[in-house]
Design a protein around this motif. Sequence first.
Motif, short mmCIF file in Angstrom:
data_model
loop_
_atom_site.label_atom_id
_atom_site.label_comp_id
_atom_site.label_asym_id
_atom_site.label_seq_id
_atom_site.Cartn_x
_atom_site.Cartn_y
_atom_site.Cartn_z
N LEU A 160 -16.92 26.14 -17.70
CA LEU A 160 -17.76 25.69 -16.59
C LEU A 160 -17.75 24.16 -16.48
N LEU A 161 -17.72 23.47 -17.62
CA LEU A 161 -17.70 22.01 -17.59
C LEU A 161 -16.37 21.49 -17.03
N PHE A 162 -15.27 22.08 -17.47
CA PHE A 162 -13.97 21.68 -16.90
C PHE A 162 -13.92 21.99 -15.41
N ALA A 163 -14.50 23.12 -15.00
CA ALA A 163 -14.53 23.49 -13.59
C ALA A 163 -15.34 22.48 -12.78
N ALA A 164 -16.45 22.03 -13.34
CA ALA A 164 -17.26 21.02 -12.66
C ALA A 164 -16.46 19.73 -12.46
N ALA A 165 -15.74 19.32 -13.50
CA ALA A 165 -14.92 18.12 -13.39
C ALA A 165 -13.82 18.30 -12.35
N ALA A 166 -13.26 19.50 -12.29
CA ALA A 166 -12.23 19.78 -11.29
C ALA A 166 -12.81 19.69 -9.89
N GLY A 167 -14.02 20.22 -9.69
CA GLY A 167 -14.66 20.12 -8.39
C GLY A 167 -14.86 18.68 -7.96
N VAL A 168 -15.24 17.82 -8.91
CA VAL A 168 -15.39 16.40 -8.63
C VAL A 168 -14.04 15.79 -8.22
N ALA A 169 -13.00 16.12 -8.96
CA ALA A 169 -11.67 15.57 -8.66
C ALA A 169 -11.20 15.97 -7.27
N PHE A 170 -11.40 17.24 -6.91
CA PHE A 170 -10.94 17.71 -5.61
C PHE A 170 -11.76 17.12 -4.47
N ALA A 171 -13.07 16.94 -4.68
CA ALA A 171 -13.90 16.33 -3.65
C ALA A 171 -13.48 14.89 -3.40
N ALA A 172 -13.25 14.15 -4.48
CA ALA A 172 -12.83 12.76 -4.35
C ALA A 172 -11.44 12.68 -3.71
N ALA A 173 -10.55 13.59 -4.09
CA ALA A 173 -9.22 13.61 -3.50
C ALA A 173 -9.30 13.87 -2.00
N SER A 174 -10.20 14.78 -1.60
CA SER A 174 -10.36 15.06 -0.18
C SER A 174 -10.90 13.85 0.57
N ALA A 175 -11.85 13.13 -0.06
CA ALA A 175 -12.39 11.93 0.57
C ALA A 175 -11.30 10.88 0.78
N LEU A 176 -10.45 10.71 -0.23
CA LEU A 176 -9.36 9.74 -0.10
C LEU A 176 -8.29 10.23 0.87
N ALA A 177 -8.04 11.55 0.89
CA ALA A 177 -7.08 12.10 1.83
C ALA A 177 -7.54 11.87 3.26
N GLN A 178 -8.85 12.01 3.49
CA GLN A 178 -9.39 11.74 4.82
C GLN A 178 -9.16 10.28 5.20
N THR A 179 -9.34 9.39 4.24
CA THR A 179 -9.10 7.97 4.50
C THR A 179 -7.66 7.73 4.93
#
Length: 315
Positions: A160-179
């Motif tokens: 669950l902790l690794f999954a939480a970190a993955a969720g953070v990574a994908f959210a940040a990647a999406s924010a940068l992809a939008q940029t």
Amino acid sequence: MNTVLSVVVLATASALAYAAAAVAQRAAALRAAGAQGTGLRRSVAWWTALLLNLLGAVLHTVALKYGSLVAVQMLGVLTLVAAPLLSSVVLRQRLTAAQWSGTALTVVGVAALLALVPSAGEGRTPDSGELVGLAVLTAVAMGVPVAAATVTRVAAVAGLLFAAAAGVAFAAASALAQTVVLRVSGTSPGPLASTVVAVVGVAFLAPVGVWLCQLAYRDGLEAPLATVTLVNPVFAVLLGVAALGDRYGTGPLTLAGGLAAAVAAGRGVFLLARAETSGAPAGSRPKVAAPGGHFWGIRLRRSAAVAVGAVDSRR
């Protein structure tokens, strides 16, 4: 087609593509498990899953051009609904009552949480200072759960902790992809240097997110999948508030509603985890590839759910 409708159509289509990919890759994993883990790369189902994930990534990226990060991430929770439903139809397997309840609570909780904040409208790109804030917040939000996961001896908790970190990574990647999308399309011009930084960020965070998913799914699938899907849009909201200057309502009713939604989503994750650990006998669940395996692509975490409901297939 207006902007809001474009976001809804594109983001929903992306979620369905990811769900179909999860079902296809689940079939590939089950076949590989029956053949002592061989032949996964050569499987037609696996290549179908890869193409569907690429399609999902393209649709997701295009959706980011027309709508805010929060709106697109919110619609992404539809994958959590569609994947088990498609799996039960295609693979003719029934979902347990716990899986139904856990999935419903998680999706309703996330949807209610994000409904409390403005999620429509066009996205915008961060300036240089905001990019620094985004990077710092992402590093902390990823580093804390990863550090905790490496010291815990409980496999389910580590997942669950690794999954939480993955969720953070994908959210940040999406924010940068939008940029990147808004800068390249000319919708929101900005310095070339910050655009390059955003591209590098996506190139780094996307594979790191996939790798973290590989760690998360080693000892279970349903609960980590729900956790990634929960953390992803929630962290997108946090990025908007802390790093991008977004402002949302903080009245008593809004805060109470947000707390209730978070509790519902958390309860859903708990039900999914309990259904998993009380399922099939040890060793009967097919494993996901170890870190450094052959899954890649932006937001490919959903394809790593190769056995959503796999416990049921063994009962």
